[in-house]
Design an enzyme around this catalytic site. Sequence first.
Site, PDB file in Angstrom:
ATOM      1  CB  SER A  15      -0.914  -0.043   1.151  1.00 23.04           C
ATOM      2  OG  SER A  15      -1.404   1.142   1.501  1.00 23.04           O
ATOM      3  CB  VAL A  63       7.533  -5.293  10.509  1.00 25.47           C
ATOM      4  CG1 VAL A  63       7.701  -5.284   9.018  1.00 25.47           C
ATOM      5  CG2 VAL A  63       6.831  -4.435  11.120  1.00 25.47           C
ATOM      6  CB  SER A 159       7.072  11.078  10.169  1.00 24.86           C
ATOM      7  OG  SER A 159       6.260  12.041  10.170  1.00 24.86           O
ATOM      8  CE1 TYR A 172       3.182   7.217  11.845  1.00 23.97           C
ATOM      9  CE2 TYR A 172       3.512   9.774  12.005  1.00 23.97           C
ATOM     10  CZ  TYR A 172       3.757   8.698  11.250  1.00 23.97           C
ATOM     11  OH  TYR A 172       3.904   8.488  10.014  1.00 23.97           O
ATOM     12  CE  LYS A 176       6.845   6.574  11.071  1.00 22.30           C
ATOM     13  NZ  LYS A 176       7.195   5.538  10.237  1.00 22.30           N
ATOM     14  CG  PHE A 205       3.600  11.624   0.827  1.00 17.57           C
ATOM     15  CD1 PHE A 205       4.310  12.349   1.702  1.00 17.57           C
ATOM     16  CD2 PHE A 205       4.051  11.372  -0.301  1.00 17.57           C
ATOM     17  CE1 PHE A 205       5.575  13.354   1.362  1.00 17.57           C
ATOM     18  CE2 PHE A 205       5.496  11.900  -1.118  1.00 17.57           C
ATOM     19  CZ  PHE A 205       6.087  12.855  -0.050  1.00 17.57           C
ATOM     20  CB  THR A 207      -0.745   6.702   1.952  1.00 17.50           C
ATOM     21  OG1 THR A 207      -0.923   6.995   3.339  1.00 17.50           O
ATOM     22  CG2 THR A 207       0.511   7.304   1.141  1.00 17.50           C
TER      23      THR A 207
HETATM   24  N1  NAD Z   1       1.351   9.049   4.450  1.00 15.88           N
HETATM   25  C1  NAD Z   1       2.002  10.206   5.038  1.00 15.88           C
HETATM   26  O1  NAD Z   1       1.561  11.107   5.029  1.00 15.88           O
HETATM   27  C2  NAD Z   1       3.141   9.652   5.735  1.00 15.88           C
HETATM   28  C3  NAD Z   1       3.968  10.821   6.205  1.00 15.88           C
HETATM   29  C4  NAD Z   1       4.976  10.482   6.972  1.00 15.88           C
HETATM   30  C5  NAD Z   1       5.559   9.291   7.083  1.00 15.88           C
HETATM   31  N2  NAD Z   1       4.820   8.221   6.773  1.00 15.88           N
HETATM   32  C6  NAD Z   1       5.073   6.905   6.718  1.00 15.88           C
HETATM   33  O2  NAD Z   1       5.301   6.133   5.486  1.00 15.88           O
HETATM   34  C7  NAD Z   1       5.281   4.775   5.848  1.00 15.88           C
HETATM   35  C8  NAD Z   1       4.159   4.173   4.862  1.00 15.88           C
HETATM   36  O3  NAD Z   1       2.957   4.869   5.224  1.00 15.88           O
HETATM   37  P1  NAD Z   1       1.771   4.916   4.167  1.00 15.88           P
HETATM   38  O4  NAD Z   1       1.565   6.184   4.230  1.00 15.88           O
HETATM   39  O5  NAD Z   1       2.227   4.354   2.639  1.00 15.88           O
HETATM   40  O6  NAD Z   1       0.661   3.859   4.839  1.00 15.88           O
HETATM   41  P2  NAD Z   1      -0.258   2.887   4.199  1.00 15.88           P
HETATM   42  O7  NAD Z   1      -1.102   2.631   5.282  1.00 15.88           O
HETATM   43  O8  NAD Z   1      -0.626   3.173   2.808  1.00 15.88           O
HETATM   44  O9  NAD Z   1       0.892   1.650   4.076  1.00 15.88           O
HETATM   45  C9  NAD Z   1       1.429   0.862   5.163  1.00 15.88           C
HETATM   46  C10 NAD Z   1       1.814  -0.539   4.869  1.00 15.88           C
HETATM   47  O10 NAD Z   1       2.273  -1.209   6.057  1.00 15.88           O
HETATM   48  C11 NAD Z   1       1.628  -2.186   6.372  1.00 15.88           C
HETATM   49  N3  NAD Z   1       2.012  -2.796   7.699  1.00 15.88           N
HETATM   50  C12 NAD Z   1       1.408  -2.267   8.955  1.00 15.88           C
HETATM   51  N4  NAD Z   1       1.896  -2.664   9.936  1.00 15.88           N
HETATM   52  C13 NAD Z   1       2.653  -3.778   9.440  1.00 15.88           C
HETATM   53  C14 NAD Z   1       3.311  -4.712  10.186  1.00 15.88           C
HETATM   54  N5  NAD Z   1       3.381  -4.814  11.407  1.00 15.88           N
HETATM   55  N6  NAD Z   1       4.028  -5.643   9.531  1.00 15.88           N
HETATM   56  C15 NAD Z   1       4.086  -5.627   8.000  1.00 15.88           C
HETATM   57  N7  NAD Z   1       3.456  -4.694   7.422  1.00 15.88           N
HETATM   58  C16 NAD Z   1       2.772  -3.693   8.095  1.00 15.88           C
HETATM   59  C17 NAD Z   1       0.356  -2.225   5.834  1.00 15.88           C
HETATM   60  O11 NAD Z   1      -0.444  -3.374   5.802  1.00 15.88           O
HETATM   61  C18 NAD Z   1       0.385  -0.993   4.805  1.00 15.88           C
HETATM   62  O12 NAD Z   1       0.262  -2.095   3.638  1.00 15.88           O
HETATM   63  C19 NAD Z   1       4.901   4.536   7.320  1.00 15.88           C
HETATM   64  O13 NAD Z   1       5.854   4.213   8.034  1.00 15.88           O
HETATM   65  C20 NAD Z   1       4.425   5.835   7.735  1.00 15.88           C
HETATM   66  O14 NAD Z   1       4.364   6.238   9.062  1.00 15.88           O
HETATM   67  C21 NAD Z   1       3.458   8.315   6.035  1.00 15.88           C
END
Ligand code: NAD
Length: 266
Positions: A15, A63, A159, A172, A176, A205, A207
């Site tokens: 995702s 994980v 983040s 959170y 991070k 972002f 997502t």
């Molecule tokens: N979207 C944003 O605005 C944003 C901003 C800063 C940081 N992030 C970070 O980016 C990374 C990706 O997030 P995203 O926005 O793509 O979110 P998302 O929810 O679209 O994707 C996260 C993925 O991680 C998987 N996941 C969650 N827990 C898990 C586990 N225990 N084992 C294996 N897989 C697991 C989920 O199934 C999902 O497919 C995350 O670490 C998030 O904290 C996102």
Amino acid sequence: MKIKGRTFILTGGASGLGLGTAQELASQGGYVAILDRDEEAGKRVMSGTFSYSKSVRFFTADVSDAENLEKAVDAAVTWTKETGKPLGGAVSAAGVAWTAKTLDRSGNPSSISAFKTVMDVNVIGTYSLCSLVASRLAAQPLDKLNEDGERGVIILVSSVSALEGRTGQVAYGGSKGAVASMTLPMARDLAPWGIRVVALAPAVFDTAMTAAISKKTKNKLAAMLEFPRRFGQASEFAKMVSSVIQNVIVNGAIIRLDGASRMGKL
Ligand SMILES: NC(=O)c1ccc[n+]([C@@H]2O[C@H](COP(=O)([O-])OP(=O)(O)OC[C@H]3O[C@@H](n4cnc5c(N)ncnc54)[C@H](O)[C@@H]3O)[C@@H](O)[C@H]2O)c1
């Protein structure tokens, strides 16, 4: 590190930012082992986005479960031997968000077990993946064509909340912050092995993680970016991953993807 002909282990690849990265690396001739705990989403992307791709494989993995993660990493490494495309590194994009104020309206403390879950996935899960992948990279013979003696690159996902967590982001933001703080010591630890460690720190972002945020709040968040005033796209995150992989001098850094924002109070 060349992307073409190398395999990258990507957690959270079913995702959002992870999926965008899988698409980018595969489009550049890289091989991608997607490790995600969401088996249904994994099946969906394998039968949809990657239905014709021999260079992407899905492995179910949580994980936060060290034993389960190690089995998945080893299965991915076995796959690299079958394909003849050696391991080039990892992107640790699996993560969870949880919002709760330290005290609720009645002054009660927030849930410690939910706090712990965030730490288990975002911090322990990240470290577990990095240490496992680093050990598998260290065991690989050096690529003779690589004059710097580079064995691999590990990209962490922090983040901007590491330093600018909003109300309710104690868990959170704390998780991070821990990821960001691991970057330099891990880069120093792994330097003798020719393994780089870099963290990316996105702001906001589009997502699944941010999909539930109301339009009003999204507009307020987007307004905190100087330019462009919008949420980032997974493809933009993925381009930075691709650039970091290919640029050997980038190491031990925390790179913000934030449109010059400094997140404030909502
Ligand atoms: N979207 C944003 O605005 C944003 C901003 C800063 C940081 N992030 C970070 O980016 C990374 C990706 O997030 P995203 O926005 O793509 O979110 P998302 O929810 O679209 O994707 C996260 C993925 O991680 C998987 N996941 C969650 N827990 C898990 C586990 N225990 N084992 C294996 N897989 C697991 C989920 O199934 C999902 O497919 C995350 O670490 C998030 O904290 C996102």
